[in-house]
Design a protein around this motif. Structure first.
Motif, PDB file in Angstrom:
ATOM      1  N   VAL A  93      35.215  51.802  48.072  1.00 33.00           N
ATOM      2  CA  VAL A  93      34.606  51.287  46.859  1.00 33.00           C
ATOM      3  C   VAL A  93      35.732  50.735  45.996  1.00 33.00           C
ATOM      4  CG1 VAL A  93      34.632  53.639  45.891  1.00 33.00           C
ATOM      5  CG2 VAL A  93      33.311  51.852  44.754  1.00 33.00           C
ATOM      6  N   MET A  94      35.537  49.553  45.421  1.00 33.99           N
ATOM      7  CA  MET A  94      36.577  48.899  44.629  1.00 33.99           C
ATOM      8  C   MET A  94      36.240  48.951  43.145  1.00 33.99           C
ATOM      9  SD  MET A  94      37.501  45.560  46.947  1.00 33.99           S
ATOM     10  CE  MET A  94      35.828  44.916  46.831  1.00 33.99           C
ATOM     11  N   VAL A  95      37.274  49.190  42.327  1.00 38.38           N
ATOM     12  CA  VAL A  95      37.069  49.332  40.890  1.00 38.38           C
ATOM     13  C   VAL A  95      38.288  48.842  40.115  1.00 38.38           C
ATOM     14  CG1 VAL A  95      35.465  51.299  41.021  1.00 38.38           C
ATOM     15  CG2 VAL A  95      37.930  51.688  40.986  1.00 38.38           C
ATOM     16  N   ALA A  96      38.048  48.642  38.802  1.00 40.50           N
ATOM     17  CA  ALA A  96      39.146  48.365  37.875  1.00 40.50           C
ATOM     18  C   ALA A  96      38.690  48.714  36.469  1.00 40.50           C
ATOM     19  CB  ALA A  96      39.572  46.901  37.950  1.00 40.50           C
ATOM     20  N   ASP A  97      38.107  49.868  36.291  1.00 40.51           N
ATOM     21  CA  ASP A  97      37.628  50.522  35.056  1.00 40.51           C
ATOM     22  C   ASP A  97      36.383  51.345  35.349  1.00 40.51           C
ATOM     23  OD1 ASP A  97      39.610  49.684  33.231  1.00 40.51           O
ATOM     24  OD2 ASP A  97      38.539  47.816  32.812  1.00 40.51           O
ATOM     25  N   CYS A  98      35.471  50.809  36.182  1.00 41.83           N
ATOM     26  CA  CYS A  98      34.325  51.610  36.612  1.00 41.83           C
ATOM     27  C   CYS A  98      34.818  52.783  37.455  1.00 41.83           C
ATOM     28  CB  CYS A  98      33.357  50.757  37.421  1.00 41.83           C
ATOM     29  SG  CYS A  98      32.582  49.409  36.501  1.00 41.83           S
ATOM     30  N   LEU A  99      33.923  53.732  37.699  1.00 37.87           N
ATOM     31  CA  LEU A  99      34.310  54.933  38.438  1.00 37.87           C
ATOM     32  C   LEU A  99      34.117  54.767  39.932  1.00 37.87           C
ATOM     33  CD1 LEU A  99      32.626  57.677  36.217  1.00 37.87           C
ATOM     34  CD2 LEU A  99      35.022  56.937  36.170  1.00 37.87           C
ATOM     35  N   PRO A 100      35.129  55.103  40.730  1.00 39.79           N
ATOM     36  CA  PRO A 100      34.939  55.238  42.168  1.00 39.79           C
ATOM     37  C   PRO A 100      34.584  56.692  42.466  1.00 39.79           C
ATOM     38  CG  PRO A 100      37.288  55.330  41.666  1.00 39.79           C
ATOM     39  CD  PRO A 100      36.548  55.266  40.343  1.00 39.79           C
ATOM     40  N   VAL A 101      33.446  56.923  43.103  1.00 43.70           N
ATOM     41  CA  VAL A 101      32.998  58.290  43.379  1.00 43.70           C
ATOM     42  C   VAL A 101      32.803  58.438  44.888  1.00 43.70           C
ATOM     43  CG1 VAL A 101      31.341  60.099  42.832  1.00 43.70           C
ATOM     44  CG2 VAL A 101      31.826  58.307  41.143  1.00 43.70           C
ATOM     45  N   LEU A 102      33.480  59.428  45.461  1.00 43.66           N
ATOM     46  CA  LEU A 102      33.409  59.702  46.892  1.00 43.66           C
ATOM     47  C   LEU A 102      32.665  61.009  47.125  1.00 43.66           C
ATOM     48  CD1 LEU A 102      37.137  58.827  47.691  1.00 43.66           C
ATOM     49  CD2 LEU A 102      35.147  57.314  47.834  1.00 43.66           C
ATOM     50  N   PHE A 103      31.916  61.068  48.227  1.00 44.04           N
ATOM     51  CA  PHE A 103      31.072  62.229  48.526  1.00 44.04           C
ATOM     52  C   PHE A 103      31.283  62.679  49.966  1.00 44.04           C
ATOM     53  CE2 PHE A 103      28.847  59.733  45.373  1.00 44.04           C
ATOM     54  CZ  PHE A 103      28.101  60.604  44.591  1.00 44.04           C
ATOM     55  N   ALA A 104      31.130  63.981  50.200  1.00 41.08           N
ATOM     56  CA  ALA A 104      31.092  64.524  51.560  1.00 41.08           C
ATOM     57  C   ALA A 104      30.197  65.751  51.566  1.00 41.08           C
ATOM     58  CB  ALA A 104      32.489  64.890  52.050  1.00 41.08           C
ATOM     59  N   GLY A 105      29.399  65.880  52.603  1.00 42.63           N
ATOM     60  CA  GLY A 105      28.537  67.039  52.754  1.00 42.63           C
ATOM     61  C   GLY A 105      28.300  67.327  54.221  1.00 42.63           C
ATOM     62  N   THR A 106      28.014  68.555  54.544  1.00 46.45           N
ATOM     63  CA  THR A 106      27.777  68.946  55.932  1.00 46.45           C
ATOM     64  C   THR A 106      26.407  68.473  56.384  1.00 46.45           C
ATOM     65  OG1 THR A 106      29.122  70.921  55.576  1.00 46.45           O
ATOM     66  CG2 THR A 106      27.730  70.881  57.528  1.00 46.45           C
TER      67      THR A 106
END
Length: 236
Positions: A93-106
């Motif tokens: 995900v690309m950003v330059a002020d907005c939030l990059p949010v990463l997720f992981a789940g089983t």
């Protein structure tokens, strides 16, 4: 190249690039060959197959796309979150002020992963809730999220009516360090994710304050850094 790098469950790696990795976006007027070269260098640093890191055309929507494997030539989903149901597809995900949010789940097929672009509009419209729902639809449980660097609540000045328009997001209302209305996107994202039962890790760094991070508000036109999540290669 990495502002921050960490580890998730079952060998998942998460990271956020910085300006040393260069601009990774093709839509900001940069030379496309140079951008592709930087993306290739990033894939090499990650240790993933060349051409496998999936990007998206981000449009400040609440739309989520499911991706699997390497893209076909020219295939770029129009969405603001990507989900890999088995965690095998590297996501960016690309950003330059907005939030990059990463997720992981089983999940039933291993680790389900996601990468989301959460700016003001996306947060208001539910991009994070939609991403969490897509992960759970894929069977993911015990989801955790990493909120990467973005503009902080002391710097994100907005008109007062925008603060009022975000009243349904707990923690969104803020004030700049110089006393004007502001939005605190990191706090709003954290509160929303926690309300959805997701464990959250906040990665420090305000894009307006840190010269090692791209900031559209500070330097427009400017490049984009990335949040990335991928499965580390298993060595014999």
């Amino acid at each position: 190249m990495f502002w921050w790098e960490g580890q998730g469950p079952q060998g998942i790696r998460v990271a956020f690039t910085d300006t040393a990795a260069g601009n990774l976006a093709l839509h900001v007027g940069d030379d496309s060959a140079a951008v592709c070269g930087r993306r290739s260098a990033l894939e090499q640093r990650m240790g993933v197959e060349p051409g496998s890191l999936r990007f998206m055309e981000q449009v400040h929507s609440a739309d989520v796309a499911l991706v699997d494997g390497k893209p076909a030539p020219g295939e770029v989903p129009v969405a603001d979150a990507l989900v890999s149901a088995d965690g095998s597809t590297p996501l960016a995900v690309m950003v330059a002020d907005c939030l990059p949010v990463l997720f992981a789940g089983t999940g039933p097929d291993g680790i389900a992963t996601a990468a989301a672009h959460a700016g003001r509009r996306g947060l208001l419209d539910g991009i994070l809730a939609n991403t969490a729902a897509a992960l759970r639809y894929a069977g993911a449980d015990g989801i955790q999220a990493w909120i990467g660097p973005g503009v902080c609540g002391n710097c994100y000045e907005v008109p007062g009516e925008m603060v009022s328009g975000a009243a349904h997001l707990p923690g969104a209302a803020s004030e700049t360090s110089w006393g004007t209305p502001a939005l605190d996107l990191p706090a709003a994202a954290r509160n929303q994710l926690q309300s959805l039962g997701i464990a959250v890790q906040m990665i420090p760094g305000c894009t307006m304050e840190e010269p090692e991070l791209f900031s559209h508000r500070r330097d427009a036109p400017t490049g984009r850094f990335a949040g990335i999540i991928w499965q580390a290669r298993q060595h014999p």
